[in-house]
Design a protein around this motif. Structure first.
Motif: not given
Length: 331
Positions: A267-283
């Protein structure tokens, strides 16, 4: 009554994570990632980027107040930025004297200021003078830079500068995040100052919280990596204090939070790479709190497309095995 504060973890606890973790329950307050003040008075859009909650009374969607945290070495410039943040709606200003980042410390900010208590006094005094009297000013410190020699002097400098509250991460800058946290020093600081104090460092479980409470004597606690690893940690601590036994979230419940995080990023317009990176970081960080996080991370760490990553998490969410309580992780 126990107060729980969500830590301002730079590069991780953005407004989305604040929204999701505060909604999970237990937290009374949040603090933004630090806003690095070095050369100028920032325009409003900078404060809104770090703290979009300013648009909604500076509270999370669940109603928890959010303090704006500043970091820098110039007292007057920090005061100017603090005053402007308050004009925009910040309910309180927190000052970062604890960041252990090498980049930050090379620029005379964060924990490097702990080498001289006068640094803390001058900055806190300037910020206190710059904002209205009803606005609380707080600071976060560590036990020292290279050693703990000045731990009491630094705490007293914050109080004498006019702060109403102090948070102490119970390690030095050089100790970083290596266990143990030295909670026994927190008790000595608490006895040496008259302002209220929050304990921080190495609280991963309800049992850790109990030990920290008993050793430090504090009634306020800041949760950082422990809350990232177990999003319901604050809620379970509050349940314990109420004499209840709240069962730990199953992995499927945690996956719901991660899927909601993907939605907020999109929703905030983050790129796919950024989205995937943040999810991996959290997991990755959840591996210390949830057993299924380790195999999950091994399966997603090479995924680059957010759609594929979402499908993987959704499949796991529907797995009956992950909808049951987990076995405790071995220490």
């Amino acid at each position: 009554m126990t107060q729980l504060v969500l830590a301002p973890m730079e590069g991780l606890v953005d407004w989305r994570v604040r929204q999701l973790l505060s909604a999970a329950g237990g937290f009374d307050q949040c603090v933004t990632e630090f806003i690095r003040v070095s050369q100028t008075l920032f325009p409003a859009h900078v404060f809104y980027r770090y703290c979009p909650e300013l648009h909604q009374g500076c509270k999370t969607a669940s109603g928890q107040p959010v303090l704006v945290q500043l970091m820098g070495h110039d007292p007057d410039l920090l005061g100017e930025n603090a005053a402007f943040a308050v004009e925009l709606g910040a309910p309180g200003i927190d000052i970062n004297f604890g960041c252990p980042s090498k980049t930050v410390n090379k620029r005379e900010a964060g924990a490097s200021l702990l080498k001289c208590p006068e640094n803390l006094f001058n900055i806190v005094r300037a910020v206190r003078a710059a904002v209205p009297g009803h606005i609380p000013v707080s600071a976060k410190i560590r036990l020292g830079y290279a050693d703990k020699t000045l731990f009491l002097e630094n705490a007293r400098a914050v109080e004498e500068g006019g702060a109403q509250h102090l948070t102490v991460h119970a390690r030095t800058k050089m100790e970083g995040y290596k266990p143990p946290a030295h909670w026994e020093y927190l008790a000595r600081i608490r006895e040496a100052i008259s302002i209220t104090m929050t304990a921080n460092g190495e609280i991963w479980t309800v049992e850790d919280y109990i030990r920290c409470r008993d050793i430090s004597g504090c009634t306020s606690f800041m949760l950082g990596r422990g809350a990232i690893a177990c999003p319901d940690l604050a809620a379970r601590i509050k349940a314990h204090e109420a004499g209840e036994d709240l069962q730990k979230q199953c992995w499927a419940d945690v996956l719901d939070i991660l899927l909601a995080y993907i939605d907020l990023l999109a929703q905030d317009g983050a790129t796919e790479n950024h989205q995937a990176g943040r999810i991996k970081q959290w997991v990755s960080m959840m591996r210390k709190g949830h057993g299924p996080a380790s195999p999950c991370f091994d399966e997603i760490k090479r995924i680059r497309e957010i759609g594929e990553l979402r499908e993987k998490l959704q499949r796991d969410r529907e797995n009956p095995e992950y909808q049951r309580p987990e076995e405790p992780i071995a220490a």
